[in-house]
Design a protein around this motif. Structure first.
Motif, mmCIF file in Angstrom:
data_model
loop_
_atom_site.group_PDB
_atom_site.id
_atom_site.type_symbol
_atom_site.label_atom_id
_atom_site.label_comp_id
_atom_site.label_asym_id
_atom_site.label_seq_id
_atom_site.Cartn_x
_atom_site.Cartn_y
_atom_site.Cartn_z
ATOM 1 N N ARG A 1 0.839 -1.192 0.000
ATOM 2 C CA ARG A 1 0.000 0.000 0.000
ATOM 3 C C ARG A 1 0.879 1.250 0.000
ATOM 4 O O ARG A 1 1.876 1.314 0.710
ATOM 5 N N PRO A 2 0.519 2.278 -0.751
ATOM 6 C CA PRO A 2 1.293 3.521 -0.696
ATOM 7 C C PRO A 2 1.389 4.104 0.697
ATOM 8 O O PRO A 2 2.402 4.697 1.070
ATOM 9 N N SER A 3 0.322 3.931 1.510
ATOM 10 C CA SER A 3 0.341 4.490 2.861
ATOM 11 C C SER A 3 1.355 3.791 3.759
ATOM 12 O O SER A 3 1.755 4.336 4.791
ATOM 13 N N ARG A 4 1.784 2.593 3.384
ATOM 14 C CA ARG A 4 2.772 1.876 4.191
ATOM 15 C C ARG A 4 4.195 2.124 3.714
ATOM 16 O O ARG A 4 5.135 1.560 4.267
ATOM 17 N N LEU A 5 4.355 2.913 2.684
ATOM 18 C CA LEU A 5 5.682 3.145 2.103
ATOM 19 C C LEU A 5 6.045 4.617 2.222
ATOM 20 O O LEU A 5 5.181 5.488 2.104
ATOM 21 N N PRO A 6 7.326 4.920 2.428
ATOM 22 C CA PRO A 6 7.744 6.325 2.345
ATOM 23 C C PRO A 6 7.451 6.866 0.950
ATOM 24 O O PRO A 6 7.515 6.128 -0.038
ATOM 25 N N PRO A 7 7.104 8.149 0.846
ATOM 26 C CA PRO A 7 6.768 8.700 -0.479
ATOM 27 C C PRO A 7 7.852 8.471 -1.521
ATOM 28 O O PRO A 7 7.549 8.297 -2.712
ATOM 29 N N THR A 8 9.119 8.462 -1.096
ATOM 30 C CA THR A 8 10.204 8.314 -2.063
ATOM 31 C C THR A 8 10.351 6.893 -2.581
ATOM 32 O O THR A 8 11.098 6.658 -3.533
ATOM 33 N N GLU A 9 9.652 5.919 -1.965
ATOM 34 C CA GLU A 9 9.791 4.526 -2.382
ATOM 35 C C GLU A 9 8.589 4.020 -3.167
ATOM 36 O O GLU A 9 8.523 2.851 -3.524
ATOM 37 N N ARG A 10 7.640 4.877 -3.443
ATOM 38 C CA ARG A 10 6.443 4.438 -4.161
ATOM 39 C C ARG A 10 6.686 4.473 -5.663
ATOM 40 O O ARG A 10 7.319 5.402 -6.167
ATOM 41 N N PRO A 11 6.169 3.487 -6.387
ATOM 42 C CA PRO A 11 6.316 3.505 -7.859
ATOM 43 C C PRO A 11 5.287 4.448 -8.468
ATOM 44 O O PRO A 11 4.249 4.014 -8.980
ATOM 45 N N ALA A 12 5.567 5.727 -8.420
ATOM 46 C CA ALA A 12 4.568 6.722 -8.808
ATOM 47 C C ALA A 12 5.044 7.646 -9.912
ATOM 48 O O ALA A 12 4.390 8.648 -10.191
ATOM 49 N N SER A 13 6.157 7.331 -10.555
ATOM 50 C CA SER A 13 6.638 8.219 -11.611
ATOM 51 C C SER A 13 5.818 8.004 -12.876
ATOM 52 O O SER A 13 5.025 7.062 -12.987
ATOM 53 N N ALA A 14 6.036 8.890 -13.852
ATOM 54 C CA ALA A 14 5.283 8.811 -15.103
ATOM 55 C C ALA A 14 5.864 7.793 -16.068
ATOM 56 O O ALA A 14 5.248 7.501 -17.095
ATOM 57 N N GLY A 15 7.029 7.240 -15.769
ATOM 58 C CA GLY A 15 7.682 6.314 -16.679
ATOM 59 C C GLY A 15 7.024 4.951 -16.737
ATOM 60 O O GLY A 15 6.206 4.588 -15.884
ATOM 61 N N GLN A 16 7.400 4.177 -17.745
ATOM 62 C CA GLN A 16 6.788 2.870 -17.969
ATOM 63 C C GLN A 16 7.076 1.910 -16.828
ATOM 64 O O GLN A 16 6.202 1.150 -16.409
ATOM 65 N N ARG A 17 8.290 1.927 -16.302
ATOM 66 C CA ARG A 17 8.674 0.961 -15.277
ATOM 67 C C ARG A 17 7.793 1.085 -14.032
ATOM 68 O O ARG A 17 7.252 0.082 -13.534
ATOM 69 N N ASP A 18 7.645 2.305 -13.511
ATOM 70 C CA ASP A 18 6.848 2.478 -12.307
ATOM 71 C C ASP A 18 5.376 2.198 -12.565
ATOM 72 O O ASP A 18 4.674 1.639 -11.706
ATOM 73 N N ARG A 19 4.887 2.590 -13.728
ATOM 74 C CA ARG A 19 3.490 2.282 -14.052
ATOM 75 C C ARG A 19 3.274 0.768 -14.078
ATOM 76 O O ARG A 19 2.250 0.261 -13.604
ATOM 77 N N ALA A 20 4.224 0.039 -14.639
ATOM 78 C CA ALA A 20 4.087 -1.416 -14.727
ATOM 79 C C ALA A 20 4.158 -2.060 -13.348
ATOM 80 O O ALA A 20 3.406 -2.998 -13.051
ATOM 81 N N LEU A 21 5.065 -1.576 -12.491
ATOM 82 C CA LEU A 21 5.158 -2.137 -11.141
ATOM 83 C C LEU A 21 3.873 -1.882 -10.359
ATOM 84 O O LEU A 21 3.389 -2.768 -9.631
ATOM 85 N N ALA A 22 3.314 -0.679 -10.483
ATOM 86 C CA ALA A 22 2.058 -0.384 -9.803
ATOM 87 C C ALA A 22 0.932 -1.264 -10.329
ATOM 88 O O ALA A 22 0.081 -1.754 -9.564
ATOM 89 N N SER A 23 0.909 -1.495 -11.638
ATOM 90 C CA SER A 23 -0.112 -2.363 -12.226
ATOM 91 C C SER A 23 0.039 -3.796 -11.726
ATOM 92 O O SER A 23 -0.949 -4.469 -11.423
ATOM 93 N N ALA A 24 1.282 -4.267 -11.634
ATOM 94 C CA ALA A 24 1.526 -5.624 -11.141
ATOM 95 C C ALA A 24 1.064 -5.772 -9.696
ATOM 96 O O ALA A 24 0.480 -6.793 -9.316
ATOM 97 N N ALA A 25 1.304 -4.744 -8.869
ATOM 98 C CA ALA A 25 0.876 -4.810 -7.475
ATOM 99 C C ALA A 25 -0.644 -4.855 -7.369
ATOM 100 O O ALA A 25 -1.200 -5.636 -6.578
ATOM 101 N N GLY A 26 -1.340 -4.030 -8.162
ATOM 102 C CA GLY A 26 -2.791 -4.065 -8.149
ATOM 103 C C GLY A 26 -3.344 -5.394 -8.624
ATOM 104 O O GLY A 26 -4.309 -5.921 -8.061
ATOM 105 N N THR A 27 -2.713 -5.969 -9.659
ATOM 106 C CA THR A 27 -3.154 -7.273 -10.158
ATOM 107 C C THR A 27 -2.945 -8.359 -9.117
ATOM 108 O O THR A 27 -3.792 -9.242 -8.948
ATOM 109 N N ALA A 28 -1.825 -8.304 -8.396
ATOM 110 C CA ALA A 28 -1.561 -9.301 -7.360
ATOM 111 C C ALA A 28 -2.624 -9.251 -6.271
ATOM 112 O O ALA A 28 -3.070 -10.289 -5.767
ATOM 113 N N ARG A 29 -3.062 -8.059 -5.906
ATOM 114 C CA ARG A 29 -4.092 -7.980 -4.874
ATOM 115 C C ARG A 29 -5.433 -8.476 -5.399
ATOM 116 O O ARG A 29 -6.195 -9.129 -4.678
ATOM 117 N N LEU A 30 -5.755 -8.179 -6.649
ATOM 118 C CA LEU A 30 -6.969 -8.729 -7.243
ATOM 119 C C LEU A 30 -6.938 -10.253 -7.228
ATOM 120 O O LEU A 30 -7.917 -10.916 -6.888
#
Length: 760
Positions: free
Chosen positions: A257-286
């Motif tokens: 969860r973003p709330s459990r991570l320091p802001p600097t460690e969240r995959p929140a950039s506009a680049g493809q890598r962070d978008r993909a990591l965030a998508s993978a995390a959401g898929t894992a929870r689903l």
């Protein structure tokens, strides 16, 4: 004392940083002031370190932070140059402050690395905006800044470097591997012999085995899974083991969860890598939620049980391989195996006539199939995070774009521009925050210029310190900031009244700086402001003769800056991210309700797909952006699980896309009434939740759906009906998770859901 520090700062990250910043700042300041004798270089050698070392939060390892510092040095040159050239005219300086203040803050939407730099970069323009107004000293100012940044970059590598923070991909690996263990145990459970009869009694730890339709305890003598080397296969895992695995997996997913991570460690950039990591995390929870549904599905009479178990075994293997790659312990997985397993499962369903079978006997296969489809998404997202090209054009029809992986088909500059453009709206929290800060800084610069404040940059520095995303949060920082400033000013005035030898200021500066830079994170804003007031006093005492009135000016400037910050905070979007998040999440759920209705209309009644899907995807992107900004603010304990709220929308969109892609349209006319009624019921629940969010209320729990008679003579279409029902039932379950489950129950589903929802 040391024990207290280690308790609050176990890895001494705060202490390391304070020592490092102090050594570099004092070294640059003393070298420029006393060795080179340059009164123009010295302040920039000092405040350049304060800006990029103390006010900035740069993520990554020491080497990454050093690279970032060198990369932003040219931007610092531009800001100092503009501040110097525009400072000679009050209106020009204020206009520049507004434009640059907005731009520097707004580009933070690009990710945590830019957000962390924003406050420090603001200071690099503020500092040259005030006396002395001397454009001729610009080369010395740039030289001082360059010295500060280079020394700070070197210090990141050689002076007590910070430990490298855990990588997000490793956290994701833990969650994915724990999910794989659950899936593998479920495959074992399906393969095991299950006794008939009444449900098992509660276990000693209070976890009761569910009634038929849930988990049943296996017989010790029954084979399960593969044979052991000693002969018979090991027994299938019982409910206690499954409960343990699911609890572990849910805790690992919760750690993403973003709330459990320091802001600097969240995959929140506009680049493809962070978008993909965030998508993978959401898929894992689903997938974890659907795996839990599988654990409570009666498999003893499932018509496709063996084929589903085989599919799930392949799914578990692919998920486990994904976790291994994320930990750098295996090759990069691909979707070939799981795609072949899905094809085999569909063939097995085609060769099994479902006519005359009750719908519940088809549920197991539908759940397994949905897990297989999501595993393809998980693996594809991880491959994108690894930098692998998609390998094929975007399969999403133009009318349904943007698709789930739309970002995989765009170049990095286009992704950054898209992030900026989607937030360039008054409904964006990032836009609101940037405009609020820019207005406050511009007004402060204008007032400081009109009143001819000799130390007016303190006014703007105060605004950077106290102004927050909401008026309530700004007020919460105001009191400690003012108390700390007044206390520090009193001490500074007494110090100046003593008329000490200047060498005392030279010796005292590094000691007070270390304490000041460590005080904020360890003791709070009040201590930080008090000690920073002393630091400023000791610095100015080494430039020009000063008296106790310097402390008086400091208090007056802080009061002025605080007043401007509070007034701007009250008039410009005072609710901060909370109000916009409710609106954005409500809009997303309302758009998801339209997706639910449209999906069933397409599949059951043969309607043409409309614009519900692309609208929902765009709403989801803005809701995710609002949630990311919301996480950067301080909030009391939330009564809503915001991540579960967004997942409810994503589940509707992702499930719809998979169903429409894999099933024929318009082939379910014999049960169109039942499907339309069920879809309308779920969509109404989404609409009710959306309306409650927009009104600032807690969404109601979805009611139990009415009993419905379903046909059992549709042939292969019965499998499609089962897939649709599993999707719709899962959506109702997702809405339940928004406010958490009732606590009295003590079964596996409730205990795991409480971990996922953050319940105590």
């Amino acid at each position: 004392m040391w024990r207290w520090v280690r308790k609050r700062d176990p890895q001494l990250v705060v202490v390391r940083r304070a020592v490092r910043i102090t050594l570099v700042a004092c070294l640059g300041f003393y070298f420029c002031r006393y060795v080179l004798g340059s009164a123009a270089m010295a302040p920039y050698a000092l405040f350049g370190v304060v800006a990029l070392g103390a006010l900035s939060q740069i993520p990554g390892s020491p080497r990454q932070r050093a690279r970032t510092l060198i990369a932003v040095l040219p931007v610092g040159w531009v800001l100092v140059t503009l501040g110097t050239l525009l400072s000679v005219d009050t209106w020009a300086a204020a206009a520049g402050m507004f434009v640059l203040g907005f731009a520097v803050s707004f580009v933070g939407v690009g990710g945590p690395r830019l957000v962390g730099l924003a406050a420090g970069m603001q200071l690099l323009y503020i500092l040259p905006c005030f006396p002395p107004y001397d454009p001729g000293s610009l080369p010395e100012r740039l030289a001082g800044l360059t010295l500060a940044v280079v020394l700070l970059a070197v210090a990141e590598l050689v002076i007590w470097p910070d430990p490298t923070p855990p990588l997000y991909r490793h956290r994701l690996a833990d969650a994915v591997s724990a999910l794989a263990a659950c899936l593998d145990a479920l495959a074992d459970h399906w393969s095991g012999a299950v006794p008939s009869g009444p449900p098992a009694a509660p276990t000693p730890d209070g976890l009761a085995a569910p009634t038929p339709g849930g988990l049943a305890a296996p017989t010790p003598s029954g084979p399960a899974g593969e044979p052991t080397p000693d002969g018979p296969a090991a027994p299938a895992p019982g409910p206690e083991r499954l409960a343990e695995l699911f609890t572990t997996a849910t805790e690992a997913a919760d750690a993403l969860r973003p709330s459990r991570l320091p802001p600097t460690e969240r995959p929140a950039s506009a680049g493809q890598r962070d978008r993909a990591l965030a998508s993978a995390a959401g898929t894992a929870r689903l997938m974890l939620g659907r795996a839990l549904d599988l654990a409570f599905t009666d498999h003893r009479e499932a018509v496709t049980g063996p084929a589903a178990a085989k599919l799930l075994r392949t799914v578990a293997g692919c998920v486990d391989a994904t976790g291994a790659w994320l930990r750098a312990e295996g090759p990069l997985p691909d979707t070939t195996l799981v795609a072949a397993a899905i094809t085999d499962f569909r063939v097995a369903r085609m060769n099994t006539d479902p006519n005359g079978l009750p719908p519940d006997r088809l549920r197991l296969g539908a759940l397994a199939l949905s897990l297989g489809e999501w595993t393809k998404s998980l693996v594809f997202a991880v491959r994108l995070a690894a930098g692998e090209p998609p390998g094929h054009p975007d399969p999403t029809p133009p009318s349904a774009q943007p698709g789930l992986f739309w970002y995989a088909y765009r170049r990095t500059p286009a992704l950054w521009w898209h992030r900026l453009r989607e937030n360039l709206t008054p409904r964006s929290v990032a836009f609101q925050g940037a405009l609020r800060l820019a207005a406050a800084l511009a007004v402060a610069r204008l007032i400081a210029g009109v009143l001819d404040l000799s130390h007016g940059f303190w006014v703007l520095l105060t605004i950077l310190t106290v102004l927050r995303a909401s008026a309530a949060e700004t007020r919460s920082t105001l009191r400690p900031a003012l108390i700390g400033t007044v206390a520090g000013s009193i001490v500074a005035a007494l110090l100046l009244l003593l008329g000490l030898d200047p060498i005392v200021y030279v010796i005292a500066l590094p000691v007070v700086m270390i304490a000041g830079f460590a005080a904020g994170p360890l003791l709070g804003l009040g201590w930080s402001q008090a000690l920073f007031t002393l630091v400023i006093t000791l610095v100015f005492a080494q430039f020009t003769p000063v008296d106790w009135t310097l402390a008086e000016q400091r208090v007056a400037d802080v009061l002025l800056g605080a007043a401007i910050g509070v007034l701007i905070g009250l008039f410009a979007w005072p609710r901060g991210g909370a109000g916009e998040l409710r609106r954005a999440a409500g809009t997303f759920l309302a758009a998801s309700a339209a997706v639910v209705r449209e999906t069933v209309a397409v599949m059951a009644d043969g309607h043409e797909p409309g614009d519900a899907m692309p609208k929902a995807r765009r709403a989801g992107q803005l809701a995710e952006a609002s949630y990311a900004l919301y996480q950067s603010e301080r909030h009391p304990s939330a009564t809503l699980d915001w991540q579960a709220t967004l997942i409810a929308g994503h589940h509707a969109v992702r499930g719809s896309e998979a169903l429409i892609k894999s099933c024929p349209a318009g082939g379910l006319l014999p049960c169109v009434t039942q499907l339309t009624t069920l879809a309308a019921s779920v969509a109404t629940c989404y609409d009710r939740s959306a309306g409650a969010l927009m009104r600032g209320e807690t969404p109601p729990r979805p009611p139990v759906p009415p009993a419905t008679e379903w046909p059992d003579d549709l042939g292969q279409d019965l499998y499609i009906v089962a897939d649709l029902r599993v999707w719709l039932d899962g959506l109702r379950e997702d809405l339940t998770n928004i406010t958490g489950r009732p606590e009295p129950a003590d079964d596996l589903r409730t205990r795991v859901a409480q971990v996922a929802d953050g319940a105590t």
